[in-house]
Scaffold this active site. Sequence first.
Site, PDB file in Angstrom:
ATOM      1  N   TYR A  43      -3.049  -0.707 -28.472  1.00 14.74           N
ATOM      2  CA  TYR A  43      -2.013  -0.596 -27.442  1.00 14.74           C
ATOM      3  C   TYR A  43      -0.691  -0.211 -28.090  1.00 14.74           C
ATOM      4  O   TYR A  43       0.019   0.672 -27.599  1.00 14.74           O
ATOM      5  CB  TYR A  43      -1.895  -1.939 -26.709  1.00 14.74           C
ATOM      6  CG  TYR A  43      -0.892  -1.957 -25.586  1.00 14.74           C
ATOM      7  CD1 TYR A  43      -1.214  -1.448 -24.331  1.00 14.74           C
ATOM      8  CD2 TYR A  43       0.379  -2.503 -25.769  1.00 14.74           C
ATOM      9  CE1 TYR A  43      -0.302  -1.482 -23.294  1.00 14.74           C
ATOM     10  CE2 TYR A  43       1.299  -2.527 -24.737  1.00 14.74           C
ATOM     11  CZ  TYR A  43       0.950  -2.024 -23.499  1.00 14.74           C
ATOM     12  OH  TYR A  43       1.866  -2.055 -22.479  1.00 14.74           O
ATOM     13  N   LYS A  47       1.416   3.291 -27.337  1.00 14.48           N
ATOM     14  CA  LYS A  47       2.783   3.245 -26.800  1.00 14.48           C
ATOM     15  C   LYS A  47       3.771   3.913 -27.755  1.00 14.48           C
ATOM     16  O   LYS A  47       4.735   4.546 -27.311  1.00 14.48           O
ATOM     17  CB  LYS A  47       3.195   1.814 -26.464  1.00 14.48           C
ATOM     18  CG  LYS A  47       2.345   1.182 -25.372  1.00 14.48           C
ATOM     19  CD  LYS A  47       2.275   2.066 -24.125  1.00 14.48           C
ATOM     20  CE  LYS A  47       1.390   1.463 -23.058  1.00 14.48           C
ATOM     21  NZ  LYS A  47       1.321   2.262 -21.846  1.00 14.48           N
TER      22      LYS A  47
END
Length: 149
Positions: A43, A47
């Site tokens: 993640y 991002k």
Amino acid sequence: MGVIRMSYLALEHMSKLSGGRGGVIVNIASLAGLGPLPSCPVYTATKHGVVGFTRAMAAASTASGYGIRFNVLCPSFVQTDLFVNTTSNLGQFSHLADVAKQMEDKFGVLNTSEVAECVLELVKDETKNGDTLLLIPKGKQYMTFPSFS
């Protein structure tokens, strides 16, 4: 891949070079796009990618004359279904649930209307292009990065 595909599709329709009227694209990353979230390395990587991609698209748009501004919003934890179920989705990093909770306590949890307000700011402020806005419950801050131009 969704951020990239949608940005390219929007570029195709919005670009002044292809008959569009220009506009603004605001991508949503995360606090994890600016620093590591140890319990969620993939993640975090994605991002960071959203932040870098958005900044590069802003520079490409300026250099090419597309007439499109690109900005990215990096909110801390947001009260959503994804957030509520985070600890059950940590997989091999489930032993770091306490670390994630400490980060949540440190940065706080936003509601979706706070995020929406910042999206509108990035849309309405015509001086913003290639900007990265960090949002936490204690306030917001535009990030600065090294310039290569």
